[in-house]
Design an enzyme around this catalytic site. Structure first.
Site, PDB file in Angstrom:
ATOM      1  N   GLU A  24      14.152   7.030 -13.199  1.00 39.50           N
ATOM      2  CA  GLU A  24      13.187   6.487 -12.241  1.00 39.50           C
ATOM      3  C   GLU A  24      12.361   5.333 -12.822  1.00 39.50           C
ATOM      4  OE1 GLU A  24      10.869   9.706 -10.653  1.00 39.50           O
ATOM      5  OE2 GLU A  24      12.608  10.724  -9.821  1.00 39.50           O
TER       6      GLU A  24
ATOM      7  N   ASN B  20      17.763  10.400  -7.365  1.00 42.32           N
ATOM      8  CA  ASN B  20      16.678  11.374  -7.256  1.00 42.32           C
ATOM      9  C   ASN B  20      16.056  11.225  -5.876  1.00 42.32           C
ATOM     10  OD1 ASN B  20      17.281  11.701  -9.937  1.00 42.32           O
ATOM     11  ND2 ASN B  20      15.271  11.108 -10.712  1.00 42.32           N
TER      12      ASN B  20
HETATM   13  O1  IFM Z   1       8.373  15.907 -11.898  1.00 41.71           O
HETATM   14  C1  IFM Z   1       8.909  14.713 -11.433  1.00 41.71           C
HETATM   15  C2  IFM Z   1       9.973  14.184 -12.367  1.00 41.71           C
HETATM   16  O2  IFM Z   1       9.481  14.018 -13.654  1.00 41.71           O
HETATM   17  C3  IFM Z   1      10.476  12.849 -11.877  1.00 41.71           C
HETATM   18  N1  IFM Z   1      10.873  12.901 -10.497  1.00 41.71           N
HETATM   19  C4  IFM Z   1       9.975  13.528  -9.561  1.00 41.71           C
HETATM   20  C5  IFM Z   1       9.540  14.892 -10.072  1.00 41.71           C
HETATM   21  C6  IFM Z   1       8.589  15.555  -9.049  1.00 41.71           C
HETATM   22  O3  IFM Z   1       7.472  14.759  -8.870  1.00 41.71           O
END
Ligand code: IFM
Length: 451
Positions: free
Chosen positions: A167, A296
């Site tokens: 991300e 994601n």
């Molecule tokens: O906890 C986070 C993760 O570290 C990255 N993606 C989103 C998740 C939930 O917020």
């Protein structure tokens, strides 16, 4: 096989990240990360929570891997803490490397396939020096390539799949524009510079990994692409949605896929950045070929042009979040499983690489009652999103696996420990782990290979 079944080789997994679970922040030579600094900054994280202890996974990793066996997952997605392996961002700390070697060997001994993420936001603090440090610095992509090369060389014989960044949108825009994440900077212009250096770091890491990994290794990136829709058909809202697609999605996808930064992106960011930090040759370096892509997904984004009291879209001078009708999680995130189908189909169309859903899950305030954790809303969320994956596959998306976020309740960044995403409940007072109902449900889905 019926319409609720997954293919025989579908990869079932769970995902986690180093800073959110490991704790042991000062042990065995680990250096500080920007998240250690940020979480200790008064007001930065709810309740003043930090990752100092988290789930104490650094000490309890073996019993935590046993939980994976109980779930029956085929794969575990974990991340490496850069400051554990290179405390100053440059020099290898053997004890840090040894921890990940033990973890990987522990997975393999249990028949679980490691998916190793190199960067899940915990930049070594010593690389974030001064106003132009961290992801604003051109030196950090070079350091990251070295780090990738070391991990590839040391663990590449036993880790079949490596993800460069998790991300990068969050690192760039929440870290440098909105300031919700470390290092907490609040200047839209900085986010574009950071995004470019994250892209460059990714491309150089891909090259460094290719030099040392076996030819059949799977190299990927995990993106939280935004499934963006306009709040209305009004031209200004449609333009705001196009603008967000450019600054949140295509800013990563285009250069990573070899198309460089588009004219449309340069136009839509006029007044925000002049892209002067992009040097000759950078776009070619970013374009290293990938084997697959991680997606994601938690919720879609609805945007509009007018500020009607909405939150500004990070990095933008003209787009605002609009409400999405329907149910929400305790994070305030709308629950729209069809958004995942739409996103996977878009990635199939625009990217065309094999995909894994590398994160998807629900945050809630789960409690243990008489030794059990009843979380029907998480079961419903996971079931509906898995159905959305099946629907995307039916319509042609090459989705090969799915990782629940996450194994253990953990440090949920700026929200601290109140919002729980785990399949397994963690009592942070005594570190007791308790399977939630959703964990048992997921284990059944895996064993049936069907919803
Ligand atoms: O906890 C986070 C993760 O570290 C990255 N993606 C989103 C998740 C939930 O917020």
């Amino acid at each position: 096989m019926n319409e609720h079944s997954f293919p025989e080789d579908f990869v079932w997994g769970v995902a986690a990240s180093a800073y959110q679970i490991e704790g042991a922040v000062a042990e065995d030579g680990r250096g500080a990360s920007i998240w250690d600094t940020f979480s200790h900054t008064p007001g930065a994280v709810d309740n003043g929570d930090t990752g100092d202890v988290a789930c104490d996974h650094y000490h309890r990793w073996s019993e935590d891997l046993d939980l994976l066996v109980e779930l029956g997952v085929a794969s575990y997605r974990f991340s490496v803490a850069w400051p554990r392996v290179m405390p100053d961002g440059r020099t290898v700390n053997q004890q840090g490397l040894d921890f990940y070697r033990r973890l990987v060997d522990g997975l393999l001994a249990r028949g679980i396939r490691p998916l190793m993420t190199l960067y899940h936001w915990d930049l070594p603090q010593s690389l974030d020096v001064g106003d132009a440090g961290g992801w604003l610095s051109r030196d950090v992509p070079a350091r990251f390539a070295d780090f990738a090369g070391v991990l590839g060389k040391e663990l590449g014989d036993r880790v079949p799949a490596v993800t460069t960044l998790n991300e990068p949108w969050c690192s760039a825009y929440l870290g440098y524009a909105s300031g919700e994440h470390a290092p907490g900077r609040t200047d839209n212009a900085l986010a574009y510079r950071a995004a470019h250096h994250l892209n460059l770091a990714h491309g150089r890491a891909v090259a460094a990994l290719r030099d040392v990994l076996p030819a059949n290794a799977d190299v990927s990136v995990a993106l939280n692409l935004h499934q963006v829709e306009a709040a209305s058909e009004r031209p200004e809202d449609v333009a705001a949605a196009e603008h967000v697609d450019l600054i949140a999605n295509r800013v990563f996808l285009d250069p990573m896929l070899g198309a460089g930064y588009s004219e449309a992106l340069r136009r839509t960011t006029e007044g925000l950045t002049d892209w002067a930090f992009v040097q000759d040759g950078d776009e070619a370096e970013i374009a290293g070929a990938l084997d697959s892509i991680g997606i994601n997904f938690y919720n879609p984004a609805r945007v509009r042009a007018a500020n009607e009291g909405g939150r500004p879209f990070p990095g933008s001078d003209r787009a605002f979040f609009a409400d999405v009708a329907g149910p929400r999680t305790v994070m305030g995130w709308p629950i729209v499983p069809a958004g995942l189908t739409d996103l996977l189909l878009r990635v199939q169309r625009d990217v065309g690489l094999p995909m894994h859903v590398t994160e998807n899950g629900l945050g809630a305030r789960d409690v243990v009652e008489a030794g059990a954790v009843h979380d029907p809303e998480r079961i419903a969320y996971l079931r509906d999103h898995l159905a959305a994956v099946l629907e995307a596959r039916r319509r042609g998306a090459d989705v090969r696996g799915y990782y629940v976020w996450t194994l253990l309740d953990n440090f949920e960044w700026a929200w601290g420990y109140d919002k729980r995403f785990g399949l397994v409940h963690v009592d942070f007072a005594d570190q007791r782990r308790t399977f939630k109902d959703s964990a048992r449900w997921y284990a059944e889905v895996i064993s049936r290979n069907a919803l």
